[in-house]
Design an enzyme around this catalytic site. Structure first.
Site, mmCIF file in Angstrom:
data_model
loop_
_atom_site.group_PDB
_atom_site.id
_atom_site.type_symbol
_atom_site.label_atom_id
_atom_site.label_comp_id
_atom_site.label_asym_id
_atom_site.label_seq_id
_atom_site.Cartn_x
_atom_site.Cartn_y
_atom_site.Cartn_z
ATOM 1 N N HIS A 19 0.842 -1.208 0.000
ATOM 2 C CA HIS A 19 0.000 0.000 0.000
ATOM 3 C C HIS A 19 0.877 1.258 0.000
ATOM 4 O O HIS A 19 0.608 2.219 -0.733
ATOM 5 C CB HIS A 19 -0.865 0.059 1.267
ATOM 6 N N LYS A 43 -15.664 -7.989 4.506
ATOM 7 C CA LYS A 43 -14.358 -8.672 4.596
ATOM 8 C C LYS A 43 -14.062 -9.103 6.030
ATOM 9 O O LYS A 43 -13.020 -9.713 6.294
ATOM 10 C CB LYS A 43 -13.242 -7.741 4.128
ATOM 11 N N ARG A 92 -1.360 -6.120 -8.249
ATOM 12 C CA ARG A 92 -0.238 -6.958 -7.833
ATOM 13 C C ARG A 92 0.088 -7.999 -8.885
ATOM 14 O O ARG A 92 1.230 -8.264 -9.178
ATOM 15 C CB ARG A 92 -0.583 -7.703 -6.536
ATOM 16 N N SER A 130 -3.023 -7.763 2.947
ATOM 17 C CA SER A 130 -3.341 -7.623 4.371
ATOM 18 C C SER A 130 -3.727 -8.980 4.958
ATOM 19 O O SER A 130 -3.396 -9.285 6.099
ATOM 20 C CB SER A 130 -4.487 -6.631 4.563
HETATM 21 P P1 ADP Z 1 -5.825 -6.102 0.508
HETATM 22 O O1 ADP Z 1 -6.170 -6.818 -0.762
HETATM 23 O O2 ADP Z 1 -4.394 -6.241 0.914
HETATM 24 O O3 ADP Z 1 -6.831 -6.295 1.615
HETATM 25 P P2 ADP Z 1 -6.904 -3.453 0.171
HETATM 26 O O4 ADP Z 1 -8.322 -3.787 0.032
HETATM 27 O O5 ADP Z 1 -6.519 -2.644 1.339
HETATM 28 O O6 ADP Z 1 -5.886 -4.619 0.129
HETATM 29 O O7 ADP Z 1 -6.383 -2.813 -1.183
HETATM 30 C C1 ADP Z 1 -6.458 -1.483 -1.546
HETATM 31 C C2 ADP Z 1 -5.783 -1.361 -2.885
HETATM 32 O O8 ADP Z 1 -4.397 -1.623 -2.727
HETATM 33 C C3 ADP Z 1 -6.267 -2.340 -3.959
HETATM 34 O O9 ADP Z 1 -6.236 -1.694 -5.203
HETATM 35 C C4 ADP Z 1 -5.240 -3.425 -3.924
HETATM 36 O O10 ADP Z 1 -5.127 -4.089 -5.168
HETATM 37 C C5 ADP Z 1 -4.005 -2.601 -3.630
HETATM 38 N N1 ADP Z 1 -2.970 -3.432 -3.041
HETATM 39 C C6 ADP Z 1 -3.064 -4.259 -1.994
HETATM 40 N N2 ADP Z 1 -1.896 -4.871 -1.763
HETATM 41 C C7 ADP Z 1 -1.035 -4.403 -2.704
HETATM 42 C C8 ADP Z 1 0.334 -4.661 -3.011
HETATM 43 N N3 ADP Z 1 1.051 -5.543 -2.332
HETATM 44 N N4 ADP Z 1 0.873 -4.000 -4.029
HETATM 45 C C9 ADP Z 1 0.153 -3.116 -4.749
HETATM 46 N N5 ADP Z 1 -1.142 -2.842 -4.535
HETATM 47 C C10 ADP Z 1 -1.723 -3.473 -3.521
#
Ligand code: ADP
Length: 164
Positions: A19, A43, A92, A130
């Site tokens: 993030h 979630k 990712r 996460s």
């Molecule tokens: P997670 O899938 O880890 O629960 P979130 O819902 O917080 O993540 O994701 C918010 C945004 O950040 C989404 O667009 C997700 O694809 C992106 N994201 C999550 N992890 C990564 C990562 N390791 N690298 C790049 N983008 C990420």
């Protein structure tokens, strides 16, 4: 001077280096970034929205280019409320693509002004999520290279409560 604004929405449950990589890349492209912390009740989040915002605040400090806000309801309503129609998402791997593609098209259907911009993180962080951070930390694994200290401390607290 770039005076554009964008929203980076997500659960951030908890924030990790993937993030943060996307956030830092975004701040090079946009002069103001709103990091929008979604409730994401479906979630089953580990941390409350307030805790997730606190972790982001502690990590990002007082950067005037970044605003951290809670996001309840639809992203398109949030975008209209703030007058910001560029959304950042992280990609990712191919596995993210299908869901992200659906979301982008649905959001654009609901609000034609909305554009989604995808950023890829440094390759070292492409495997981070996460969910994996929570699983590893919950069994006492070392996530210090993967999440910032604010998240590490809270994960450690939870894992020590679990094992007590
Ligand atoms: P997670 O899938 O880890 O629960 P979130 O819902 O917080 O993540 O994701 C918010 C945004 O950040 C989404 O667009 C997700 O694809 C992106 N994201 C999550 N992890 C990564 C990562 N390791 N690298 C790049 N983008 C990420």
């Amino acid at each position: 001077m770039n005076s554009s604004r964008a929203i980076y929405p997500g659960s951030f449950d908890p924030v990790h280096f993937g993030h943060l990589d996307v956030i830092h890349r975004s701040t090079h492209l946009f002069s103001n970034l709103i990091v929008a912390v979604a409730a994401s009740k479906s979630k089953g989040p580990l941390f409350s929205v307030e805790e997730r915002m606190a972790m982001l605040r502690e990590t990002l400090g007082d950067n005037p280019a970044i605003t951290i806000l809670p996001l309840e309801g639809l992203l398109v309503d949030f975008a209209r409320e703030h007058g910001v129609f560029t959304v950042i998402r992280g990609l990712r791997a191919v596995s993210d693509f299908e869901f992200e593609f659906q979301m982008a098209l649905m959001n654009r259907k609901l609000e034609p002004r909305l554009e989604t911009v995808y950023l890829t993180p440094k390759e070292d962080y492409t495997y981070l999520s996460s969910r994996i951070m929570k699983e590893v930390a919950c069994f006492g694994g070392d996530v210090s290279q993967l999440v910032p200290p604010s998240a590490q401390a809270r994960l450690a607290r939870l894992s020590s409560q679990d094992s007590a």
